[in-house]
Design an enzyme around this catalytic site. Structure first.
Site, PDB file in Angstrom:
ATOM      1  N   THR A 265     -28.483  10.191  18.206  1.00  0.00           N
ATOM      2  CA  THR A 265     -27.441   9.892  19.198  1.00  0.00           C
ATOM      3  C   THR A 265     -26.649  11.155  19.480  1.00  0.00           C
ATOM      4  OG1 THR A 265     -25.583   8.427  19.742  1.00  0.00           O
ATOM      5  CG2 THR A 265     -25.659   9.273  17.511  1.00  0.00           C
ATOM      6  N   ASN A 266     -25.928  11.160  20.591  1.00  0.00           N
ATOM      7  CA  ASN A 266     -24.918  12.183  20.860  1.00  0.00           C
ATOM      8  C   ASN A 266     -23.533  11.543  20.977  1.00  0.00           C
ATOM      9  OD1 ASN A 266     -26.319  14.713  20.910  1.00  0.00           O
ATOM     10  ND2 ASN A 266     -27.301  14.059  22.807  1.00  0.00           N
TER      11      ASN A 266
ATOM     12  N   LYS B  76     -20.192  10.689  19.930  1.00  0.00           N
ATOM     13  CA  LYS B  76     -19.358  11.287  18.883  1.00  0.00           C
ATOM     14  C   LYS B  76     -18.667  10.244  18.011  1.00  0.00           C
ATOM     15  CE  LYS B  76     -15.344  12.629  21.789  1.00  0.00           C
ATOM     16  NZ  LYS B  76     -14.595  11.436  21.817  1.00  0.00           N
ATOM     17  N   HIS B  77     -18.350   9.046  18.580  1.00  0.00           N
ATOM     18  CA  HIS B  77     -17.746   7.978  17.778  1.00  0.00           C
ATOM     19  C   HIS B  77     -18.695   7.589  16.639  1.00  0.00           C
ATOM     20  CE1 HIS B  77     -14.596   7.285  20.749  1.00  0.00           C
ATOM     21  NE2 HIS B  77     -15.519   7.232  21.695  1.00  0.00           N
TER      22      HIS B  77
ATOM     23  N   GLU C 269     -38.838   4.612  24.613  1.00  0.00           N
ATOM     24  CA  GLU C 269     -38.401   3.402  25.302  1.00  0.00           C
ATOM     25  C   GLU C 269     -37.987   2.360  24.269  1.00  0.00           C
ATOM     26  OE1 GLU C 269     -39.881   0.114  28.607  1.00  0.00           O
ATOM     27  OE2 GLU C 269     -41.234   1.746  28.041  1.00  0.00           O
TER      28      GLU C 269
ATOM     29  N   ASP D 237     -28.930   0.609  16.454  1.00  0.00           N
ATOM     30  CA  ASP D 237     -28.921  -0.150  17.703  1.00  0.00           C
ATOM     31  C   ASP D 237     -27.916  -1.260  17.477  1.00  0.00           C
ATOM     32  OD1 ASP D 237     -29.936  -0.399  20.392  1.00  0.00           O
ATOM     33  OD2 ASP D 237     -30.760  -2.319  19.778  1.00  0.00           O
TER      34      ASP D 237
ATOM     35  N   GLY E 148     -17.037   0.386  24.869  1.00  0.00           N
ATOM     36  CA  GLY E 148     -17.930  -0.753  25.045  1.00  0.00           C
ATOM     37  C   GLY E 148     -17.170  -2.055  25.210  1.00  0.00           C
ATOM     38  N   TYR E 149     -17.562  -3.043  24.425  1.00  0.00           N
ATOM     39  CA  TYR E 149     -16.961  -4.378  24.531  1.00  0.00           C
ATOM     40  C   TYR E 149     -15.713  -4.534  23.637  1.00  0.00           C
ATOM     41  CZ  TYR E 149     -21.399  -5.686  26.753  1.00  0.00           C
ATOM     42  OH  TYR E 149     -22.486  -5.760  27.593  1.00  0.00           O
TER      43      TYR E 149
END
Length: 196
Positions: free
Chosen positions: A7-8, A10-11, A40, A69, A153-154
């Protein structure tokens, strides 16, 4: 040991580095390794997608790899947005559109039926290729509006049970969030497994 985090974000990187502070471990993000084709994410489970990302990073770099994920599972929506959380409204990473779609779909649904959870699956592959997967969750309810400016996000619509459904994940400090979050819970489980 060098570990590439797939991932990139940062959180996520900060949370992972804090939780897995094993002596001698050095974490690299995708921007710090030679680029490779993005796999994918076509699995129908969070664990499946985390494994796809971790395997791709491990194969491309030869290093240990860690991928996650995660997403929101809403009971009244039959588990949606689920593995499609990041692209629920059509465009990947459009938080405002994703939040608006979930709130619209829950229009008129009473509080006690707005239950759901954040789920985080982690896949770790060591240098030898041994795979470890874990899943962490945090239970809560979906609010009727967006509240707070922290998180992403949510988070602004998710009211954790641990906070008595009084505050959203976007209304608390990063430390408070990490203490109860799905990723925090998954990282604690993974840390214990790897420490064995």
């Amino acid at each position: 040991m060098k570990v590439v985090i797939a991932t990139n974000n940062k959180h996520k990187v900060e949370e992972i580095e804090t939780a897995l502070d094993f002596p001698g471990w050095e974490f690299l993000t995708l921007s710090q390794v030679e680029s490779y084709p993005e796999p994918e994410e076509d699995a129908d489970t969070f664990v499946g997608n985390a494994l796809i990302k971790a395997r791709a990073a491990h194969e491309a770099t030869g290093m240990a790899a860690l991928a996650d994920d995660s997403g929101l599972v809403v009971d009244a929506l039959d588990g949606r947005p689920g593995v499609y959380s990041a692209r629920y409204a059509g465009t990947h990473g459009d938080d405002a559109a994703n939040n608006a779609k979930v709130l619209a779909e829950l229009e008129g649904v009473p509080d006690e039926q707005r239950t759901g959870r954040f789920v985080c699956a982690l896949a770790f592959i060591n240098e030898a290729g041994d795979e470890t997967t874990v899943e962490g969750t945090v239970e809560g309810r979906i609010g009727h509006e967006l509240r707070g400016s922290e998180g992403f996000g949510y988070d602004p619509m998710f009211m954790p049970e641990k906070f008595g459904f009084e505050r959203s994940l976007a209304e608390v400090s990063q430390d408070e969030k990490n203490a109860i979050s799905h990723r925090g819970n998954a990282l604690r489980i993974l840390r214990a497994k790897l420490a064995e």
